[in-house]
Scaffold this motif. Structure first.
Motif, mmCIF file in Angstrom:
data_model
loop_
_atom_site.group_PDB
_atom_site.id
_atom_site.type_symbol
_atom_site.label_atom_id
_atom_site.label_comp_id
_atom_site.label_asym_id
_atom_site.label_seq_id
_atom_site.Cartn_x
_atom_site.Cartn_y
_atom_site.Cartn_z
ATOM 1 N N ASP A 32 0.831 -1.208 0.000
ATOM 2 C CA ASP A 32 0.000 0.000 0.000
ATOM 3 C C ASP A 32 0.865 1.256 0.000
ATOM 4 O O ASP A 32 0.606 2.202 -0.739
ATOM 5 N N GLU A 33 1.901 1.259 0.826
ATOM 6 C CA GLU A 33 2.806 2.410 0.897
ATOM 7 C C GLU A 33 3.552 2.594 -0.421
ATOM 8 O O GLU A 33 3.691 3.713 -0.919
ATOM 9 N N ARG A 36 1.238 4.004 -3.041
ATOM 10 C CA ARG A 36 0.995 5.426 -2.773
ATOM 11 C C ARG A 36 2.165 6.270 -3.262
ATOM 12 O O ARG A 36 1.989 7.260 -3.971
ATOM 13 N N ARG A 37 3.382 5.851 -2.900
ATOM 14 C CA ARG A 37 4.568 6.606 -3.310
ATOM 15 C C ARG A 37 4.727 6.596 -4.828
ATOM 16 O O ARG A 37 5.100 7.609 -5.424
ATOM 17 N N SER A 38 4.450 5.468 -5.448
ATOM 18 C CA SER A 38 4.544 5.356 -6.894
ATOM 19 C C SER A 38 3.577 6.324 -7.576
ATOM 20 O O SER A 38 3.941 6.999 -8.539
ATOM 21 N N ALA A 39 2.372 6.395 -7.072
ATOM 22 C CA ALA A 39 1.372 7.296 -7.644
ATOM 23 C C ALA A 39 1.781 8.756 -7.462
ATOM 24 O O ALA A 39 1.545 9.591 -8.333
ATOM 25 N N LEU A 45 6.498 0.769 -9.559
ATOM 26 C CA LEU A 45 6.325 0.105 -8.272
ATOM 27 C C LEU A 45 7.595 -0.628 -7.837
ATOM 28 O O LEU A 45 8.037 -0.505 -6.703
ATOM 29 N N GLY A 46 8.188 -1.373 -8.750
ATOM 30 C CA GLY A 46 9.404 -2.110 -8.419
ATOM 31 C C GLY A 46 10.537 -1.197 -7.974
ATOM 32 O O GLY A 46 11.285 -1.526 -7.047
ATOM 33 N N VAL A 50 12.447 -1.405 -4.357
ATOM 34 C CA VAL A 50 13.906 -1.564 -4.278
ATOM 35 C C VAL A 50 14.522 -0.379 -3.537
ATOM 36 O O VAL A 50 15.377 -0.561 -2.652
ATOM 37 N N ASN A 51 14.102 0.831 -3.864
ATOM 38 C CA ASN A 51 14.658 2.026 -3.211
ATOM 39 C C ASN A 51 14.401 2.040 -1.709
ATOM 40 O O ASN A 51 15.219 2.565 -0.944
ATOM 41 N N LEU A 52 13.295 1.459 -1.287
ATOM 42 C CA LEU A 52 12.991 1.386 0.146
ATOM 43 C C LEU A 52 13.722 0.224 0.826
ATOM 44 O O LEU A 52 13.681 0.095 2.046
#
Length: 66
Positions: A32-33, A36-39, A45-46, A50-52
């Motif tokens: 979900d997080e 949200r960040r992708s949007a 999304l990938g 990976v960045n997180l």
């Protein structure tokens, strides 16, 4: 026509997220997080996952939907 492309893209992103959950790489809260960040920032999304540090690029390659 744009809505159709967006719907398809979102379905693929969700499919990747679902596969990552099913294989134990992330949990629903993380998905979900990441969605949200992708949007918000337009990253795939990938890339967000990976960045997180929640999964590696190799992990994504193992589960990427066709």
């Amino acid at each position: 026509m744009t809505d159709t492309l967006t719907d398809t893209s979102e379905a693929k992103r969700t499919a990747l997220g679902t596969l990552l959950i099913e294989r134990g790489y992330i949990d629903q809260g993380q998905l979900d997080e990441a969605l949200r960040r992708s949007a918000e920032n337009g990253e795939r999304l990938g890339e967000v996952i990976v960045n997180l540090g929640w999964a590696s690029e190799d992990d994504l390659a193992k589960v990427r939907p066709e």
